[in-house]
Scaffold this active site. Structure first.
Site, PDB file in Angstrom:
ATOM      1  N   ASN A  77       0.857  -1.183   0.000  1.00  0.00           N
ATOM      2  CA  ASN A  77       0.000   0.000   0.000  1.00  0.00           C
ATOM      3  C   ASN A  77       0.895   1.236   0.000  1.00  0.00           C
ATOM      4  O   ASN A  77       2.028   1.180   0.466  1.00  0.00           O
ATOM      5  CB  ASN A  77      -0.870   0.006   1.267  1.00  0.00           C
ATOM      6  CG  ASN A  77      -1.803   1.205   1.323  1.00  0.00           C
ATOM      7  OD1 ASN A  77      -2.366   1.619   0.309  1.00  0.00           O
ATOM      8  ND2 ASN A  77      -1.970   1.783   2.506  1.00  0.00           N
ATOM      9  N   HIS A 130       0.796   5.141   1.452  1.00  0.00           N
ATOM     10  CA  HIS A 130       0.037   5.979   2.385  1.00  0.00           C
ATOM     11  C   HIS A 130       0.692   7.361   2.446  1.00  0.00           C
ATOM     12  O   HIS A 130       1.918   7.462   2.552  1.00  0.00           O
ATOM     13  CB  HIS A 130       0.032   5.324   3.769  1.00  0.00           C
ATOM     14  CG  HIS A 130      -0.780   6.102   4.755  1.00  0.00           C
ATOM     15  ND1 HIS A 130      -2.161   6.080   4.752  1.00  0.00           N
ATOM     16  CD2 HIS A 130      -0.400   6.953   5.733  1.00  0.00           C
ATOM     17  CE1 HIS A 130      -2.596   6.890   5.707  1.00  0.00           C
ATOM     18  NE2 HIS A 130      -1.554   7.425   6.311  1.00  0.00           N
ATOM     19  N   ASP A 173      -2.850   0.698   8.091  1.00  0.00           N
ATOM     20  CA  ASP A 173      -1.706   1.616   7.964  1.00  0.00           C
ATOM     21  C   ASP A 173      -0.607   1.292   8.971  1.00  0.00           C
ATOM     22  O   ASP A 173       0.037   2.198   9.523  1.00  0.00           O
ATOM     23  CB  ASP A 173      -2.149   3.086   8.148  1.00  0.00           C
ATOM     24  CG  ASP A 173      -3.144   3.515   7.083  1.00  0.00           C
ATOM     25  OD1 ASP A 173      -3.123   2.943   5.989  1.00  0.00           O
ATOM     26  OD2 ASP A 173      -3.941   4.428   7.354  1.00  0.00           O
ATOM     27  N   SER A 230       4.712   6.792   2.549  1.00  0.00           N
ATOM     28  CA  SER A 230       5.314   5.510   2.940  1.00  0.00           C
ATOM     29  C   SER A 230       4.723   4.400   2.083  1.00  0.00           C
ATOM     30  O   SER A 230       3.507   4.327   1.905  1.00  0.00           O
ATOM     31  CB  SER A 230       4.981   5.171   4.404  1.00  0.00           C
ATOM     32  OG  SER A 230       5.311   6.225   5.277  1.00  0.00           O
TER      33      SER A 230
HETATM   34  C1  GAR Z   1      -2.368   8.919  -2.609  1.00  0.00           C
HETATM   35  O1  GAR Z   1      -1.845  10.084  -2.039  1.00  0.00           O
HETATM   36  C2  GAR Z   1      -2.223   7.750  -1.672  1.00  0.00           C
HETATM   37  O2  GAR Z   1      -1.093   7.840  -0.850  1.00  0.00           O
HETATM   38  C3  GAR Z   1      -3.482   7.885  -0.836  1.00  0.00           C
HETATM   39  O3  GAR Z   1      -4.470   8.255  -1.752  1.00  0.00           O
HETATM   40  C4  GAR Z   1      -3.874   9.032  -2.778  1.00  0.00           C
HETATM   41  C5  GAR Z   1      -4.343   8.474  -4.100  1.00  0.00           C
HETATM   42  O4  GAR Z   1      -3.927   9.288  -5.160  1.00  0.00           O
HETATM   43  N1  GAR Z   1      -3.795   6.680  -0.163  1.00  0.00           N
HETATM   44  C6  GAR Z   1      -4.377   6.639   1.021  1.00  0.00           C
HETATM   45  O5  GAR Z   1      -4.725   7.623   1.636  1.00  0.00           O
HETATM   46  C7  GAR Z   1      -4.588   5.234   1.579  1.00  0.00           C
HETATM   47  N2  GAR Z   1      -4.750   5.277   2.986  1.00  0.00           N
HETATM   48  P1  GAR Z   1      -4.039   8.786  -6.645  1.00  0.00           P
HETATM   49  O6  GAR Z   1      -5.460   8.276  -6.829  1.00  0.00           O
HETATM   50  O7  GAR Z   1      -3.769   9.993  -7.476  1.00  0.00           O
HETATM   51  O8  GAR Z   1      -3.019   7.703  -6.847  1.00  0.00           O
END
Ligand code: GAR
Length: 217
Positions: A112, A114, A150, A141
């Site tokens: 994942n 995060h 997480d 991360s």
């Molecule tokens: C990213 O910033 C990722 O780290 C976060 O969602 C965003 C997705 O962006 N993930 C989380 O918050 C998971 N807990 P994207 O759709 O442009 O890849």
């Protein structure tokens, strides 16, 4: 060598998916090495589905917008995963909590990304919370997925500064830029056999990684 198969789970814009497509799916040197065989979104409106379509990657929606139970949802995911037998499952902005049995089954090959320097700021609204707390740095991360949200072993982190007049959009953009570098790199480590989950620890080249992941001196 057999082509390594990747399934990517998304919920939204899919900019991380795009970075993965560009590093692990499209490049000529990549053909025969790795392939994104399926993109699954829990949200029918996710722009990431368009990105998958444009790259001619098979994609489907398993909507969260129904009254099926979490276990039933995970079972639908499992059907797709078992059909394709991927080497790696990547959660790329997948904003749905996966059940413990599902994570126990696939956690050894599921990463994942995060948007925080874990263990700080687990959960949502990480950028706003970091700004509100007057943090000087923030980041992203990559970690193995474990049943505790997480909280899995960190593989790689990237730090960015927080400036005094930053807003969420600016900080989020800065973090995204780093995410697009560290996520494909971590995935490459896994697919080449360098990165493994061993007895609950993330190991790179046979060495247990530190709590904040790989950090060259
Ligand atoms: C990213 O910033 C990722 O780290 C976060 O969602 C965003 C997705 O962006 N993930 C989380 O918050 C998971 N807990 P994207 O759709 O442009 O890849």
């Amino acid at each position: 060598m057999q082509t390594k198969k990747i399934i990517v789970l998304i919920s939204g814009d899919g900019s991380n998916l795009q970075a993965l497509i560009e590093k692990l799916h499209l490049p000529k040197e990549n053909i025969g090495a790795s392939e994104i065989v399926l993109v699954i979104s829990n949200n029918a409106d996710a722009y990431g589905l368009t990105r998958a379509k444009d790259a001619q990657i098979k994609h489907l929606v398993i909507s969260s917008d129904t009254d099926i139970s979490p276990l039933e949802y995970d079972a639908l995911l499992t059907v797709q995963i078992e059909k394709l037998q991927p080497d790696l499952i990547l959660l790329a902005g997948f904003m749905r909590i996966l059940g413990k049995p599902f994570v126990r089954q696939y956690g050894h090959k599921m990463l994942n990304i995060h948007p925080s320097l874990l263990p700080k700021y687990q959960g949502i609204n990480t950028h706003q919370r970091a700004i509100d707390n007057a943090e000087k740095e923030h980041g992203a991360s990559v970690h193995f997925v474990t049943p505790e949200i997480d909280n899995g072993p960190v593989v790689l982190q990237a730090k960015v500064p927080i400036f005094d007049d930053d807003n969420v959009a600016e900080l989020s953009a800065r973090v995204h830029t780093q995410e697009h570098l560290i996520y494909p790199l971590s995935a490459q480590w896994f697919l080449s056999g360098r990165l493994k989950l061993n007895a609950g620890n993330a190991e790179l080249d046979g060495k247990c990684l530190a709590k904040d992941g790989y950090a060259p001196d």
